[in-house]
Design an enzyme around this catalytic site. Structure first.
Site, short mmCIF file in Angstrom:
data_model
loop_
_atom_site.label_atom_id
_atom_site.label_comp_id
_atom_site.label_asym_id
_atom_site.label_seq_id
_atom_site.Cartn_x
_atom_site.Cartn_y
_atom_site.Cartn_z
N CYS A 146 0.82 -1.21 0.00
CA CYS A 146 0.00 0.00 0.00
C CYS A 146 0.86 1.26 0.00
CB CYS A 146 -0.92 -0.03 1.23
SG CYS A 146 -1.92 1.44 1.38
N CYS A 149 -0.48 4.08 2.16
CA CYS A 149 -0.22 3.93 3.60
C CYS A 149 1.24 4.17 3.93
CB CYS A 149 -0.56 2.51 4.06
SG CYS A 149 -2.08 1.84 3.40
N ASP A 150 2.15 3.67 3.12
CA ASP A 150 3.56 3.61 3.52
C ASP A 150 4.50 4.46 2.66
OD1 ASP A 150 2.83 1.74 5.46
OD2 ASP A 150 2.98 0.09 4.02
#
Ligand code: NAP
Length: 323
Positions: A146, A149-150
């Site tokens: 992701c 997300c990261d």
């Protein structure tokens, strides 16, 4: 981006519902809007990470009605509010157990048993893994599925994206906001992604492509330090140093819970008999738990609507029969 659901009233404490919807992506929440508006007592088992894959996406540009795009999490928050507005109760727990052999059906979530006369399965799909050495060990230490997300952890770093579909191109493009270089490793010599995403990726100076190549191992001690790659055309093997690996090679359906209870194909996609009807009367399915072909937010929402209409009709027929 907010991933917190709007605050709810009191949490449901078991009981019997007309419909239980398992899953809270576009399919599940659209189904809840329709069953709620049909005045059916509706419970959504939303999951501990509710909202589905759109919660992990940045801008959604192809959902009709939003000409300037909309954040995935905003779209899902809107759908949740809309479902609640029509009376759907929401439980933010994972379904742990289902029994579709008894009537009413039984679903256990967060240790509490709920019953219903109809069930809509809308559990979606999860990212597939490469299954190579280092992938599990280094997850969260440079291995991710992701970028949204990261990605921010990889400012001025070198990252690799594995895959050649729309997801891989979106991941690669998103990562260019942070990373110094993004290398897309794809097993063939052409992409599967739609043309518009291909054009954007090809014209982005931060993105490089390595064709006809597969990642055989993710390397590193405490964190990702590189990948071992094999060219499928020449057999040549070599290492590429990098700080992050984003695996983006498609999805598998989240249908473990229903194994042995509804008919599925060998990959775990639920088989439908007629529109959204499963092999169990009164159990319907919508979205990526059954759809390996279209996999769009809009098609999932459309199927959520179909499953709800099928469930509404089914419950009316049952009521009529029992008179
Ligand atoms: P996908 O279209 O199935 O693509 C998966 C990619 O990963 C393919 O390029 C495939 O290679 C590669 N791959 C699969 N298994 C692999 C393995 N074991 N090792 C190495 N490579 C592997 O999956 P997706 O990109 O996640 O997209 C899924 C669906 O969601 C599609 O329908 C897509 O259109 C949709 N989607 C749409 C958007 C959008 O419209 N903005 C965004 C994201 C996703 P091959 O090409 O050789 O098969």
């Amino acid at each position: 981006m907010s991933s917190l659901p709007p605050l709810l009233g009191s949490k449901p404490i078991g009981g019997t519902y007309d419909v239980i919807i398992i899953g809270s992506g576009p399919a599940g929440l659209t189904a809840a809007i329709y069953t709620g508006r049909a005045r059916l007592k509706t419970l959504v088992i939303a999951g501990s990470s509710w909202g589905g894959q759109l919660m992990l996406t940045s801008q959604v540009e192809n959902y009709p009605g939003f000409p300037d795009g909309i954040l995935g999490s905003d779209l899902m928050n809107n759908m949740l509010k809309q479902a609640q507005r029509f009376g759907a109760e929401i439980v933010f727990e994972d379904a742990e157990n289902v029994d579709l052999s008894r009537r009413p059906f039984k679903v256990v979530a967060g240790g509490i048993a709920y019953e219903s006369h109809a069930v809509i399965i809308a559990t979606g799909a999860s990212p597939k893994e490469l299954g190579v050495d280092g992938e599990e060990r280094l997850r969260g230490k440079g291995v991710s599925n992701c970028a949204v997300c990261d990605g921010a952890f990889f400012k001025d770093k070198n990252v690799v994206v594995v895959g050649g579909g729309d997801s891989a191109m979106e991941e690669a493009l998103f990562l260019t906001k942070f990373a110094k270089k993004v290398k897309v490793i794809h097993r063939r010599s052409e992409l599967r992604a739609t043309k518009i995403l291909q054009e954007r990726a090809f014209s982005n100076p931060k993105i490089e492509f390595l064709w006809n190549s597969v990642v055989e191992e993710i390397l590193g001690g405490q964190r990702v330090e590189g990948v071992r790659v094999k060219r499928v055309d020449t057999g040549e093997k070599f290492e590429i140093p990098c700080d992050g690996v984003f695996v983006s090679i498609g999805y598998k359906p989240n249908t473990e819970l229903f194994k042995g209870q509804v008919e599925m194909d060998e990959k775990g996609y639920i088989i439908v008999r007629d529109s959204t009807k499963t092999s169990v009367e009164g159990v319907f399915v919508a979205g990526e738990a059954k759809d390996y072909r279209y996999r769009q937010a809009i098609t999932a929402a459309g199927e959520g609507c179909q499953a709800a209409l099928d469930a509404i009709k089914y419950l009316e027929d049952v009521k009529h029969r029992s008179k």
